[in-house]
Each structure stands twice: as C-alpha cells, then as structure tokens.
Design a protein around this motif. Structure first.
Motif, PDB file in Angstrom:
ATOM      1  N   VAL A 172      -2.994   2.484   6.895  1.00  0.00           N
ATOM      2  CA  VAL A 172      -3.707   1.207   6.870  1.00  0.00           C
ATOM      3  C   VAL A 172      -4.276   0.916   8.253  1.00  0.00           C
ATOM      4  O   VAL A 172      -3.704   1.321   9.276  1.00  0.00           O
ATOM      5  CB  VAL A 172      -2.796   0.060   6.398  1.00  0.00           C
ATOM      6  CG1 VAL A 172      -2.458   0.218   4.925  1.00  0.00           C
ATOM      7  CG2 VAL A 172      -1.508  -0.009   7.219  1.00  0.00           C
ATOM      8  N   VAL A 219      -4.730  -6.042   6.291  1.00  0.00           N
ATOM      9  CA  VAL A 219      -5.306  -4.697   6.216  1.00  0.00           C
ATOM     10  C   VAL A 219      -6.781  -4.784   5.842  1.00  0.00           C
ATOM     11  O   VAL A 219      -7.172  -5.505   4.918  1.00  0.00           O
ATOM     12  CB  VAL A 219      -4.551  -3.851   5.164  1.00  0.00           C
ATOM     13  CG1 VAL A 219      -5.245  -2.515   4.944  1.00  0.00           C
ATOM     14  CG2 VAL A 219      -3.099  -3.655   5.588  1.00  0.00           C
ATOM     15  N   GLY A 266     -10.980   6.490   4.454  1.00  0.00           N
ATOM     16  CA  GLY A 266     -10.372   5.277   3.932  1.00  0.00           C
ATOM     17  C   GLY A 266     -11.323   4.407   3.126  1.00  0.00           C
ATOM     18  O   GLY A 266     -12.548   4.542   3.207  1.00  0.00           O
ATOM     19  N   PHE A 292       0.850  -1.192   0.000  1.00  0.00           N
ATOM     20  CA  PHE A 292       0.000   0.000   0.000  1.00  0.00           C
ATOM     21  C   PHE A 292       0.889   1.246   0.000  1.00  0.00           C
ATOM     22  O   PHE A 292       1.106   1.865   1.050  1.00  0.00           O
ATOM     23  CB  PHE A 292      -0.902   0.005   1.239  1.00  0.00           C
ATOM     24  CG  PHE A 292      -1.856  -1.152   1.328  1.00  0.00           C
ATOM     25  CD1 PHE A 292      -3.153  -1.038   0.839  1.00  0.00           C
ATOM     26  CD2 PHE A 292      -1.462  -2.361   1.891  1.00  0.00           C
ATOM     27  CE1 PHE A 292      -4.040  -2.103   0.920  1.00  0.00           C
ATOM     28  CE2 PHE A 292      -2.335  -3.433   1.976  1.00  0.00           C
ATOM     29  CZ  PHE A 292      -3.627  -3.305   1.484  1.00  0.00           C
ATOM     30  N   TYR A 311      -7.790   1.242   4.030  1.00  0.00           N
ATOM     31  CA  TYR A 311      -6.580   1.993   3.690  1.00  0.00           C
ATOM     32  C   TYR A 311      -6.946   3.349   3.093  1.00  0.00           C
ATOM     33  O   TYR A 311      -8.045   3.551   2.576  1.00  0.00           O
ATOM     34  CB  TYR A 311      -5.712   1.207   2.699  1.00  0.00           C
ATOM     35  CG  TYR A 311      -6.336   1.035   1.323  1.00  0.00           C
ATOM     36  CD1 TYR A 311      -6.093   1.951   0.305  1.00  0.00           C
ATOM     37  CD2 TYR A 311      -7.182  -0.050   1.057  1.00  0.00           C
ATOM     38  CE1 TYR A 311      -6.664   1.804  -0.944  1.00  0.00           C
ATOM     39  CE2 TYR A 311      -7.763  -0.197  -0.185  1.00  0.00           C
ATOM     40  CZ  TYR A 311      -7.500   0.724  -1.186  1.00  0.00           C
ATOM     41  OH  TYR A 311      -8.088   0.582  -2.421  1.00  0.00           O
ATOM     42  N   CYS A 339       0.344   4.859   2.100  1.00  0.00           N
ATOM     43  CA  CYS A 339      -1.015   4.733   2.642  1.00  0.00           C
ATOM     44  C   CYS A 339      -1.005   4.677   4.165  1.00  0.00           C
ATOM     45  O   CYS A 339      -0.022   4.260   4.781  1.00  0.00           O
ATOM     46  CB  CYS A 339      -1.680   3.460   2.127  1.00  0.00           C
ATOM     47  SG  CYS A 339      -2.154   3.489   0.390  1.00  0.00           S
TER      48      CYS A 339
END
Length: 245
Positions: free
Chosen positions: A50, A95, A187, A45, A98, A48
């Motif tokens: 997460v 995750v 997210g 990611f 995100y 990002c």
C-alpha cells in the motif's frame, strides 16, 4: 494386553482431546488460505503493498511516498519511526494506491530441502518463513531495533526486508527502488480522490512556482528530484553498505 473396549475408549478420548486442542489453539494459516476481499473503506488490504503521498515531500516529487505491507487479514504494517512499526494505523493518511501480491510467488520452506527458490541456504540464513504473516512478524521484530532515517532506513527498507524474507517472485534482491516501483507501476488507485490527493498539491506548487519565480523554479524542482533519485540509485545498487534493507 489392553482389552479392546478400553483401547477403543482411549482412542475416542484422544480424538476428542485433539479436536478440542485444535479448536483452542490458533494454528498458523496455510500460505494459500483464502483471503478476504479488499475493503478500502475499512483499510483492509490482504497481502497487499500500500502507498500514500507524503506531506511536503510528495508535493515536490509526487513519485515519492509512504509505503507499507499488509498481513493476510488485511491489517497494514508500516515502519514510520525509530524502533516502531505501525500496526493497523497507516501513517500519513489513507491508502491511495495498492497492489495485491500472489502468495504462490513466495517461497515457504519447512526445511532446507523444500525451498522453491534458487537461493536455498542464503534464504534460510536471511530468515525464511513458513507463512506470509510469519515473514512479516520476523521483519517487524528486526525493525523494532532500527533507527529511522528517510535516506538510509525508511518504510521502503521495511517492505523490501519483508519481500526478501518471502523471496517474492523468486528474488532476494528487493530494495527501496524496486519495492517502490512495484506498487507505483503495477498498483491500482483506490479512487479518483486518491489520484487528486497524490497529484493536485504537486500541480499547485508547480503552477505557483512558475507564476512567482518562472522557469528557474522548474529547473530547481527537476534538480531536486534528480538528486533524490540519484542518491537512492547510488545507495541501493552501488554503495549498498549505505542502505539498510
């Protein structure tokens, strides 16, 4: 005077050396270096925030979870124990949610005169960085000497520290609360299964408690949530000396 032929040969040798040196020495990537695609199947990611639910705690308060931040290559970093920052091994499972952050909203000053944020000297004193990964490395070194405490110094503290070094969004006021809200409200869910993993245990506990105990269980659960929210609001906005970010 150096003969022209020798001078040209010297320049060519210098150019060859410089190219070889650049090839062998890993340089710092520019903050706008193109990122790879987000790939949940490989836990990658890039840039990002997460989030994933916590065992037991998220069953009682689904808005509370474990949070991390990712390097430019997509590797997840998360503070999950005293003097320890996980690298590419997200604690508490895959995750679930995100949010990719925009590096253009960060301040990467080469010197005091090149700050794009309003903080300038304060940002430099706190620990300004020249790249995204540089900021994360600085926060890692800082938290490798921190004692983990879920109430005062936790994974949210680490992420907030990174965001403050980045001066993300032109702000150095990041803390546990607004760092968590950023990924929770903006997210994206990784999949439908991630939504179920986040809320199904809470719904099950809620139904079971209501069946066995009745409405007093709901009142108790609500009180528990409000106590947690009250503590973090108090610590992050009124008694800041209690919280480490």
């Amino acid at each position: 005077m150096v003969p022209h032929g020798i001078y040209s040969t010297t320049l060519e040798l210098q150019a060859d050396y410089d190219m070889e040196h650049m090839a062998l020495t890993p340089g710092i990537q520019h903050e706008l270096w193109p990122l790879d695609e987000i790939d949940p199947t490989k836990d990658k990611f890039p840039c990002c925030l997460v989030w994933t639910p916590l065992p037991v705690v998220s069953w009682l308060a689904p808005f509370i979870g474990h949070i991390g931040i990712c390097r430019e290559d997509g590797v997840i970093l998360d503070f999950s124990g005293s003097n320890f920052v996980n690298v590419d091994n997200f604690a508490f499972g895959a995750v679930a949610r995100y949010l990719q952050l925009e590096r253009k909203q960060c301040c990467f000053p080469a010197n005091l005169a090149e700050h794009t944020c309003k903080y300038g000297f304060k940002h430099g004193e706190y620990g300004a960085a020249v790249t995204w990964d540089d900021a994360l490395r600085s926060s890692m070194r800082h938290f490798e000497h921190k004692t983990y405490n879920i109430f005062t110094c936790n994974c949210h503290s680490f992420v907030a520290n990174c965001l403050n070094r980045l001066c993300y969004g032109g702000s150095m006021e990041w803390n546990m609360i607004n760092a968590a809200m950023l990924v929770l409200f903006k997210g994206q869910w990784v999949s439908v299964m991630s939504i179920l993993r986040a809320f199904l245990p809470f719904v099950s506990v809620l139904c079971l408690g209501l069946l066995l105990v009745g409405w007093p269980f709901i009142i108790g659960l609500f009180s528990f949530s409000m106590l947690l929210v009250g503590w973090f609001l108090l610590g992050n906005y009124w008694l800041k000396c209690l919280i480490d970010c």
